[in-house]
Write an enzyme that holds these catalytic residues in place. Structure first.
Site, PDB file in Angstrom:
ATOM      1  N   ARG A 152       2.664  -3.739  12.623  1.00 42.49           N
ATOM      2  CA  ARG A 152       2.139  -3.905  13.976  1.00 42.49           C
ATOM      3  C   ARG A 152       2.800  -5.137  14.566  1.00 42.49           C
ATOM      4  NH1 ARG A 152       0.785   0.581  13.911  1.00 42.49           N
ATOM      5  NH2 ARG A 152      -1.278   1.497  14.178  1.00 42.49           N
ATOM      6  N   THR A 179       7.619  -2.593  10.654  1.00 43.71           N
ATOM      7  CA  THR A 179       7.120  -1.279  11.106  1.00 43.71           C
ATOM      8  C   THR A 179       5.598  -1.260  11.008  1.00 43.71           C
ATOM      9  OG1 THR A 179       7.346  -0.336   8.884  1.00 43.71           O
ATOM     10  CG2 THR A 179       9.203   0.014  10.386  1.00 43.71           C
ATOM     11  N   GLU A 204       3.772  -4.595  23.432  1.00 41.83           N
ATOM     12  CA  GLU A 204       4.228  -3.233  23.244  1.00 41.83           C
ATOM     13  C   GLU A 204       3.613  -2.383  24.352  1.00 41.83           C
ATOM     14  OE1 GLU A 204       3.675  -0.042  19.753  1.00 41.83           O
ATOM     15  OE2 GLU A 204       4.443  -1.981  19.074  1.00 41.83           O
ATOM     16  N   GLY A 211       0.851  -1.194   0.000  1.00 46.87           N
ATOM     17  CA  GLY A 211       0.000   0.000   0.000  1.00 46.87           C
ATOM     18  C   GLY A 211       0.882   1.237   0.000  1.00 46.87           C
ATOM     19  N   ARG A 212       0.396   2.288   0.677  1.00 47.03           N
ATOM     20  CA  ARG A 212       1.131   3.570   0.661  1.00 47.03           C
ATOM     21  C   ARG A 212       2.566   3.412   1.193  1.00 47.03           C
ATOM     22  NH1 ARG A 212      -4.353   5.393   2.313  1.00 47.03           N
ATOM     23  NH2 ARG A 212      -3.837   4.099   4.101  1.00 47.03           N
ATOM     24  N   ILE A 213       2.696   2.850   2.419  1.00 47.69           N
ATOM     25  CA  ILE A 213       4.034   2.783   3.026  1.00 47.69           C
ATOM     26  C   ILE A 213       4.885   1.730   2.326  1.00 47.69           C
ATOM     27  CG2 ILE A 213       5.321   2.443   5.175  1.00 47.69           C
ATOM     28  CD1 ILE A 213       2.773   3.435   6.676  1.00 47.69           C
ATOM     29  N   HIS A 247       8.289   2.258  18.520  1.00 44.41           N
ATOM     30  CA  HIS A 247       7.132   2.663  17.706  1.00 44.41           C
ATOM     31  C   HIS A 247       7.228   4.151  17.328  1.00 44.41           C
ATOM     32  CE1 HIS A 247       2.668   1.579  16.813  1.00 44.41           C
ATOM     33  NE2 HIS A 247       3.153   2.426  15.911  1.00 44.41           N
TER      34      HIS A 247
HETATM   35  P1  NAP Z   1      -2.334   0.925   3.251  1.00 45.51           P
HETATM   36  O1  NAP Z   1      -2.033   1.966   2.235  1.00 45.51           O
HETATM   37  O2  NAP Z   1      -3.769   0.556   3.502  1.00 45.51           O
HETATM   38  O3  NAP Z   1      -1.488  -0.379   2.878  1.00 45.51           O
HETATM   39  C1  NAP Z   1      -1.677  -1.615   3.453  1.00 45.51           C
HETATM   40  C2  NAP Z   1      -1.568  -2.654   2.347  1.00 45.51           C
HETATM   41  O4  NAP Z   1      -1.599  -3.960   2.935  1.00 45.51           O
HETATM   42  C3  NAP Z   1      -2.736  -2.592   1.346  1.00 45.51           C
HETATM   43  O5  NAP Z   1      -2.244  -2.641   0.025  1.00 45.51           O
HETATM   44  C4  NAP Z   1      -3.538  -3.830   1.703  1.00 45.51           C
HETATM   45  O6  NAP Z   1      -4.266  -4.358   0.600  1.00 45.51           O
HETATM   46  C5  NAP Z   1      -2.440  -4.782   2.127  1.00 45.51           C
HETATM   47  N1  NAP Z   1      -2.950  -5.921   2.855  1.00 45.51           N
HETATM   48  C6  NAP Z   1      -4.021  -6.012   3.670  1.00 45.51           C
HETATM   49  N2  NAP Z   1      -4.165  -7.269   4.123  1.00 45.51           N
HETATM   50  C7  NAP Z   1      -3.176  -7.997   3.574  1.00 45.51           C
HETATM   51  C8  NAP Z   1      -2.782  -9.360   3.655  1.00 45.51           C
HETATM   52  N3  NAP Z   1      -3.478 -10.235   4.403  1.00 45.51           N
HETATM   53  N4  NAP Z   1      -1.707  -9.766   2.959  1.00 45.51           N
HETATM   54  C9  NAP Z   1      -0.996  -8.905   2.175  1.00 45.51           C
HETATM   55  N5  NAP Z   1      -1.339  -7.589   2.059  1.00 45.51           N
HETATM   56  C10 NAP Z   1      -2.403  -7.143   2.761  1.00 45.51           C
HETATM   57  O7  NAP Z   1      -1.772   1.347   4.670  1.00 45.51           O
HETATM   58  P2  NAP Z   1      -0.431   2.183   4.982  1.00 45.51           P
HETATM   59  O8  NAP Z   1      -0.742   3.619   5.089  1.00 45.51           O
HETATM   60  O9  NAP Z   1       0.622   1.748   4.053  1.00 45.51           O
HETATM   61  O10 NAP Z   1      -0.136   1.654   6.476  1.00 45.51           O
HETATM   62  C11 NAP Z   1       0.105   0.287   6.694  1.00 45.51           C
HETATM   63  C12 NAP Z   1       0.208  -0.024   8.179  1.00 45.51           C
HETATM   64  O11 NAP Z   1       1.443   0.463   8.689  1.00 45.51           O
HETATM   65  C13 NAP Z   1      -0.831   0.648   9.072  1.00 45.51           C
HETATM   66  O12 NAP Z   1      -2.069  -0.046   9.068  1.00 45.51           O
HETATM   67  C14 NAP Z   1      -0.171   0.611  10.428  1.00 45.51           C
HETATM   68  O13 NAP Z   1      -0.500  -0.557  11.116  1.00 45.51           O
HETATM   69  C15 NAP Z   1       1.314   0.623  10.105  1.00 45.51           C
HETATM   70  N6  NAP Z   1       1.988   1.883  10.461  1.00 45.51           N
HETATM   71  C16 NAP Z   1       2.939   1.873  11.425  1.00 45.51           C
HETATM   72  C17 NAP Z   1       3.608   3.050  11.743  1.00 45.51           C
HETATM   73  C18 NAP Z   1       4.688   3.069  12.772  1.00 45.51           C
HETATM   74  O14 NAP Z   1       4.834   4.074  13.458  1.00 45.51           O
HETATM   75  N7  NAP Z   1       5.494   2.025  12.893  1.00 45.51           N
HETATM   76  C19 NAP Z   1       3.277   4.242  11.096  1.00 45.51           C
HETATM   77  C20 NAP Z   1       2.292   4.215  10.147  1.00 45.51           C
HETATM   78  C21 NAP Z   1       1.643   3.024   9.830  1.00 45.51           C
HETATM   79  P3  NAP Z   1      -5.849  -3.956   0.451  1.00 45.51           P
HETATM   80  O15 NAP Z   1      -5.887  -2.484   0.355  1.00 45.51           O
HETATM   81  O16 NAP Z   1      -6.251  -4.676  -0.778  1.00 45.51           O
HETATM   82  O17 NAP Z   1      -6.491  -4.475   1.708  1.00 45.51           O
HETATM   83  C1  GLV Z   2       1.178   4.310  13.591  1.00 49.33           C
HETATM   84  O1  GLV Z   2       1.502   3.269  14.044  1.00 49.33           O
HETATM   85  C2  GLV Z   2       0.089   4.478  12.683  1.00 49.33           C
HETATM   86  O2  GLV Z   2      -0.637   3.524  12.429  1.00 49.33           O
HETATM   87  O3  GLV Z   2      -0.073   5.615  12.200  1.00 49.33           O
END
Ligand code: NAP
Ligand code: GLV
Length: 319
Positions: free
Chosen positions: A237, A235, A266, A156-158, A285
């Site tokens: 969950r 990074t 955590e 996805g985005r990240i 985190h």
């Molecule tokens: P996003 O754009 O929604 O990307 C998530 C991707 O994962 C989507 O392409 C989604 O596909 C895919 N996905 C969902 N279920 C899956 C599975 N079972 N197997 C393989 N791929 C799967 O979200 P994002 O903005 O990139 O953020 C992703 C995650 O990063 C967040 O939900 C959060 O938990 C974590 N995060 C952590 C931090 C930190 O501080 N460490 C910061 C920001 C985010 P679909 O769209 O088709 O479901």
């Molecule tokens: C951080 O972990 C977030 O999901 O934005």
């Protein structure tokens, strides 16, 4: 009721907009988040709550909220701490902060990968422990980034922003996701079914949300598929990884190293077995912990809250 409860003091001035709009605002002043009982008490008379990752917006808390509550505005992109179905059933809106933290989080994932692969923290410890007595060609060897194959789980985005950084370092990028992406999104990255990705990658980086499907996506069986010197970065969950299985794999030297910004449990206690293993880097985190990023996250949560309280659609609605 015109009360808004904010569970943390956010950097920047975004929260001031709430008072300027005429709301009575209570910002939780302590470093540690309000306990569940306190949160329940605060939601008795709030019309909006600005939450973040560790706040337990479970069924019990949401059901106990007072009649004025209209929105749970999560200042994070992940919202696995919120019971979305119960919120929906109560007619609440839920919003999050996608996009603004993409680059900061991808940067940290890449920093963890580079630091683990090139043994940056091990090197620092070596110097600090007064072991640096001579240059030696076999000292602290690690796999090179250039030319390596990186697997991105969750494109996805990240995940895509992380892949862009990897391409800049001449890596081959493979990914797995719910479905293959169109070529203009994949940008040369090749789709693989998840087990193939684990087997083929030199480095793996996790970027899925935490859902019932991704819980323990990295389990004993998949860890066994990985190359013996592979590096795992998380990074996403903590609970996407089976921590017990990870500790086992590291102890048995079936993995090159790990970089974790998120853990299970955590916060990770300093006595946790992970922290006594070599080539493990854990950060607390801090994926989105850029000054500007955090200010923008707060601003988005504020904008979502104000929109709902004004009777309009929140710009970043989850429900
Ligand atoms: P996003 O754009 O929604 O990307 C998530 C991707 O994962 C989507 O392409 C989604 O596909 C895919 N996905 C969902 N279920 C899956 C599975 N079972 N197997 C393989 N791929 C799967 O979200 P994002 O903005 O990139 O953020 C992703 C995650 O990063 C967040 O939900 C959060 O938990 C974590 N995060 C952590 C931090 C930190 O501080 N460490 C910061 C920001 C985010 P679909 O769209 O088709 O479901
Ligand atoms: C951080 O972990 C977030 O999901 O934005």
């Amino acid at each position: 009721m015109k009360r808004i409860f904010v569970t943390r003091a956010w950097p920047g001035r975004a929260l001031e907009r709430l008072t300027q709009a005429g709301y009575e605002v209570e910002v939780w002043p302590e470093f540690i988040a309000p306990a569940k009982g306190i949160l329940m008490e605060k939601l008795k008379d709030a019309s909006a709550v600005i939450t973040t990752v560790e706040d337990p917006l479970d069924a019990e808390v949401i059901r106990a909220a007072g009649p004025f509550l209209r929105i749970i505005a999560q200042a994070a992109v992940g919202y696995d701490n919120i019971d979305i179905e119960v919120a929906r059933a109560r007619g609440l809106r839920v919003s999050n902060t996608p996009g603004v933290l993409t680059d900061a989080t991808a940067d940290l994932a890449f920093a963890l990968l580079a630091a683990v692969a090139r043994r940056v923290v091990a090197g620092m410890d070596y110097v600090r422990d007064a072991k640096w007595t001579a240059w030696h060609p076999a000292l602290l060897l690690g796999p090179e980034l250039y030319g390596a194959t990186v697997g991105v789980v969750g494109f996805g985005r990240i995940g895509q922003a992380f892949a862009k950084r990897c391409r800049g370092f001449d890596m081959k990028v493979l990914y797995s996701d719910s479905a293959p992406k169109p070529p203009e999104v994949a940008q040369g990255a090749e789709y693989r079914p998840v087990n193939d990705l684990f087997a083929e990658a030199d480095f793996l980086s996790l970027h899925t949300p935490l859902t019932p499907e991704t819980h323990h996506l990295v389990n004993r069986e998949r860890l066994a598929l990985m190359k013996p010197n592979a590096v795992l970065v998380n990074t996403a969950r903590g609970r996407v990884v089976d921590t017990e299985a990870l500790v086992e794999a590291l102890k048995a030297e079936r993995l090159g190293g790990v970089g974790l910004d998120v853990t299970d449990p955590e916060p990770l206690p300093a006595s946790h077995p992970l922290l006594s293993l070599p080539n493990v880097i854990v950060t607390p985190h801090i994926g989105s912990a850029g000054q500007t990023t955090r200010e923008r996250m707060a601003a988005m949560a504020v904008a979502n809250s104000l929109a709902v309280l004004a009777g309009t659609e929140p710009p970043n609605a989850v429900v």
